[in-house]
Motif scaffolding. Sequence first.
Motif, PDB file in Angstrom:
ATOM      1  N   GLU A   1       0.828  -1.281  -0.099  1.00  0.00           N
ATOM      2  CA  GLU A   1      -0.074   0.103  -0.180  1.00  0.00           C
ATOM      3  C   GLU A   1       0.875   1.454   0.090  1.00  0.00           C
ATOM      4  O   GLU A   1       0.285   2.334  -0.179  1.00  0.00           O
ATOM      5  CB  GLU A   1      -1.026   0.206   1.174  1.00  0.00           C
ATOM      6  N   THR A   2       1.947   1.209   0.608  1.00  0.00           N
ATOM      7  CA  THR A   2       2.849   2.323   0.402  1.00  0.00           C
ATOM      8  C   THR A   2       4.094   2.598  -0.320  1.00  0.00           C
ATOM      9  O   THR A   2       4.698   3.581  -0.416  1.00  0.00           O
ATOM     10  CB  THR A   2       3.309   2.574   2.179  1.00  0.00           C
ATOM     11  N   VAL A   3       4.659   1.304  -0.624  1.00  0.00           N
ATOM     12  CA  VAL A   3       5.713   1.794  -1.801  1.00  0.00           C
ATOM     13  C   VAL A   3       5.548   2.570  -2.863  1.00  0.00           C
ATOM     14  O   VAL A   3       4.520   2.712  -3.427  1.00  0.00           O
ATOM     15  CB  VAL A   3       6.190   0.070  -2.284  1.00  0.00           C
ATOM     16  N   GLN A   4       6.254   3.348  -3.228  1.00  0.00           N
ATOM     17  CA  GLN A   4       6.476   4.231  -4.294  1.00  0.00           C
ATOM     18  C   GLN A   4       7.205   3.727  -5.502  1.00  0.00           C
ATOM     19  O   GLN A   4       8.418   2.710  -5.272  1.00  0.00           O
ATOM     20  CB  GLN A   4       7.095   5.697  -3.850  1.00  0.00           C
ATOM     21  N   VAL A   5       7.031   4.120  -6.764  1.00  0.00           N
ATOM     22  CA  VAL A   5       7.660   3.510  -7.961  1.00  0.00           C
ATOM     23  C   VAL A   5       9.165   3.673  -7.576  1.00  0.00           C
ATOM     24  O   VAL A   5       9.994   2.828  -8.384  1.00  0.00           O
ATOM     25  CB  VAL A   5       7.249   4.335  -8.966  1.00  0.00           C
ATOM     26  N   ASN A   6       9.664   4.941  -7.241  1.00  0.00           N
ATOM     27  CA  ASN A   6      10.939   5.109  -6.969  1.00  0.00           C
ATOM     28  C   ASN A   6      11.633   4.246  -5.958  1.00  0.00           C
ATOM     29  O   ASN A   6      13.030   4.286  -5.897  1.00  0.00           O
ATOM     30  CB  ASN A   6      11.369   6.735  -6.872  1.00  0.00           C
ATOM     31  N   ASP A   7      11.091   3.512  -5.279  1.00  0.00           N
ATOM     32  CA  ASP A   7      11.536   2.809  -4.193  1.00  0.00           C
ATOM     33  C   ASP A   7      12.111   1.289  -4.554  1.00  0.00           C
ATOM     34  O   ASP A   7      12.924   0.608  -4.013  1.00  0.00           O
ATOM     35  CB  ASP A   7      10.686   2.375  -3.069  1.00  0.00           C
ATOM     36  N   ILE A   8      11.640   0.966  -6.012  1.00  0.00           N
ATOM     37  CA  ILE A   8      11.804  -0.436  -6.633  1.00  0.00           C
ATOM     38  C   ILE A   8      13.397  -0.198  -7.296  1.00  0.00           C
ATOM     39  O   ILE A   8      13.241   0.629  -8.061  1.00  0.00           O
ATOM     40  CB  ILE A   8      10.692  -0.680  -7.436  1.00  0.00           C
ATOM     41  N   PRO A   9      13.870  -1.235  -7.315  1.00  0.00           N
ATOM     42  CA  PRO A   9      15.143  -1.301  -7.977  1.00  0.00           C
ATOM     43  C   PRO A   9      15.144  -1.772  -9.520  1.00  0.00           C
ATOM     44  O   PRO A   9      15.367  -2.823  -9.391  1.00  0.00           O
ATOM     45  CB  PRO A   9      16.296  -2.256  -7.066  1.00  0.00           C
ATOM     46  N   TRP A  10      14.303  -1.159 -10.071  1.00  0.00           N
ATOM     47  CA  TRP A  10      13.749  -1.642 -11.505  1.00  0.00           C
ATOM     48  C   TRP A  10      14.911  -1.893 -12.351  1.00  0.00           C
ATOM     49  O   TRP A  10      14.632  -3.084 -12.897  1.00  0.00           O
ATOM     50  CB  TRP A  10      13.198  -0.502 -12.255  1.00  0.00           C
TER      51      TRP A  10
ATOM     52  N   ILE B   1       1.472  -4.176  -8.339  1.00  0.00           N
ATOM     53  CA  ILE B   1       1.214  -3.239  -7.251  1.00  0.00           C
ATOM     54  C   ILE B   1       0.771  -1.681  -8.028  1.00  0.00           C
ATOM     55  O   ILE B   1      -0.091  -1.111  -7.437  1.00  0.00           O
ATOM     56  CB  ILE B   1       2.448  -3.017  -6.425  1.00  0.00           C
ATOM     57  N   PHE B   2       1.333  -1.465  -8.844  1.00  0.00           N
ATOM     58  CA  PHE B   2       1.251   0.016  -9.372  1.00  0.00           C
ATOM     59  C   PHE B   2       0.041   0.009 -10.367  1.00  0.00           C
ATOM     60  O   PHE B   2      -0.682   0.887 -10.591  1.00  0.00           O
ATOM     61  CB  PHE B   2       2.527   0.504 -10.101  1.00  0.00           C
ATOM     62  N   LEU B   3      -0.018  -1.381 -11.129  1.00  0.00           N
ATOM     63  CA  LEU B   3      -1.140  -1.233 -11.950  1.00  0.00           C
ATOM     64  C   LEU B   3      -2.441  -1.410 -11.417  1.00  0.00           C
ATOM     65  O   LEU B   3      -3.727  -0.734 -11.810  1.00  0.00           O
ATOM     66  CB  LEU B   3      -0.850  -2.596 -12.972  1.00  0.00           C
ATOM     67  N   LEU B   4      -2.478  -1.880 -10.047  1.00  0.00           N
ATOM     68  CA  LEU B   4      -3.626  -2.155  -9.356  1.00  0.00           C
ATOM     69  C   LEU B   4      -3.872  -0.555  -9.073  1.00  0.00           C
ATOM     70  O   LEU B   4      -5.313  -0.161  -9.114  1.00  0.00           O
ATOM     71  CB  LEU B   4      -3.620  -2.809  -8.217  1.00  0.00           C
ATOM     72  N   ARG B   5      -2.957   0.214  -8.653  1.00  0.00           N
ATOM     73  CA  ARG B   5      -3.319   1.598  -8.029  1.00  0.00           C
ATOM     74  C   ARG B   5      -3.902   2.480  -9.335  1.00  0.00           C
ATOM     75  O   ARG B   5      -4.711   3.154  -9.206  1.00  0.00           O
ATOM     76  CB  ARG B   5      -2.052   2.136  -7.569  1.00  0.00           C
ATOM     77  N   ILE B   6      -3.353   2.198 -10.637  1.00  0.00           N
ATOM     78  CA  ILE B   6      -3.738   2.768 -11.593  1.00  0.00           C
ATOM     79  C   ILE B   6      -5.140   2.524 -11.944  1.00  0.00           C
ATOM     80  O   ILE B   6      -6.056   3.436 -12.416  1.00  0.00           O
ATOM     81  CB  ILE B   6      -2.769   2.599 -12.816  1.00  0.00           C
ATOM     82  N   PHE B   7      -5.447   1.302 -11.891  1.00  0.00           N
ATOM     83  CA  PHE B   7      -6.895   0.637 -12.227  1.00  0.00           C
ATOM     84  C   PHE B   7      -7.830   1.489 -11.353  1.00  0.00           C
ATOM     85  O   PHE B   7      -8.841   1.939 -11.490  1.00  0.00           O
ATOM     86  CB  PHE B   7      -6.824  -0.704 -12.087  1.00  0.00           C
ATOM     87  N   LYS B   8      -7.416   1.479  -9.791  1.00  0.00           N
ATOM     88  CA  LYS B   8      -8.355   2.050  -8.850  1.00  0.00           C
ATOM     89  C   LYS B   8      -8.438   3.420  -9.262  1.00  0.00           C
ATOM     90  O   LYS B   8      -9.743   4.095  -9.038  1.00  0.00           O
ATOM     91  CB  LYS B   8      -7.731   1.941  -7.484  1.00  0.00           C
ATOM     92  N   LYS B   9      -7.448   4.308  -9.658  1.00  0.00           N
ATOM     93  CA  LYS B   9      -7.738   5.687  -9.908  1.00  0.00           C
ATOM     94  C   LYS B   9      -8.432   6.001 -11.010  1.00  0.00           C
ATOM     95  O   LYS B   9      -9.389   6.844 -10.974  1.00  0.00           O
ATOM     96  CB  LYS B   9      -6.114   6.184 -10.192  1.00  0.00           C
ATOM     97  N   ALA B  10      -8.279   4.836 -12.194  1.00  0.00           N
ATOM     98  CA  ALA B  10      -9.143   4.963 -13.276  1.00  0.00           C
ATOM     99  C   ALA B  10     -10.674   4.908 -13.124  1.00  0.00           C
ATOM    100  O   ALA B  10     -11.502   5.406 -13.664  1.00  0.00           O
ATOM    101  CB  ALA B  10      -8.749   4.175 -14.297  1.00  0.00           C
ATOM    102  N   GLN B  11     -10.853   3.857 -12.329  1.00  0.00           N
ATOM    103  CA  GLN B  11     -12.284   3.808 -11.840  1.00  0.00           C
ATOM    104  C   GLN B  11     -12.822   4.663 -10.925  1.00  0.00           C
ATOM    105  O   GLN B  11     -14.110   5.299 -11.365  1.00  0.00           O
ATOM    106  CB  GLN B  11     -12.275   2.622 -10.914  1.00  0.00           C
ATOM    107  N   GLU B  12     -11.972   5.700 -10.060  1.00  0.00           N
ATOM    108  CA  GLU B  12     -12.437   6.633  -9.663  1.00  0.00           C
ATOM    109  C   GLU B  12     -12.697   7.888 -10.415  1.00  0.00           C
ATOM    110  O   GLU B  12     -13.860   8.566 -10.270  1.00  0.00           O
ATOM    111  CB  GLU B  12     -11.593   7.100  -8.320  1.00  0.00           C
ATOM    112  N   GLU B  13     -11.687   7.977 -11.373  1.00  0.00           N
ATOM    113  CA  GLU B  13     -11.777   9.315 -12.182  1.00  0.00           C
ATOM    114  C   GLU B  13     -12.659   9.118 -13.419  1.00  0.00           C
ATOM    115  O   GLU B  13     -13.109  10.006 -14.098  1.00  0.00           O
ATOM    116  CB  GLU B  13     -10.393   9.692 -12.562  1.00  0.00           C
TER     117      GLU B  13
END
Length: 132
Positions: A10-19, A74-86
């Motif tokens: 729930e709290t990890v940020q994109v920049n926290d991941i060692p892509w 993780i981030f795709l789920l957040r994007i999906f939630k945002k898209a549903q809301e907006e």
Amino acid sequence: MDTAIQTYIETVQVNDIPWHRLTTTYGRATDFPEALDVLWNMESIETVDAAGEALELNIEHQSTLWHATPFAMIFLLRIFKKAQEEVVFPDDLFFSFYYYSLQVLLLAIPLLDTSDEGEAKLLGIISANRSV
């Protein structure tokens, strides 16, 4: 789910991941932050389509998941939630791939072997999300 894991998800940020260290179908996930940002901002359907396709090709290939897959999810789920809301693209089918992916997984429930540990775990995940 373990509380620490849930908090991390729930709290990890994109920049926290060692892509740059995470493998994908065709290399490393160094371009994932840019693609996720394009999806988050939803500025044009062309860039969204390209970013979505790039992620899709690199998080799964022939039923193989890669090291980058769970982090991208993780981030795709957040994007999906945002898209549903907006409801960014109300007349577009872009976000429907999440919905239809879940529906296909729900149809797979009768096919899963509950005596197989991996399939039983997948069944639990799918069942937990049935109300979506």
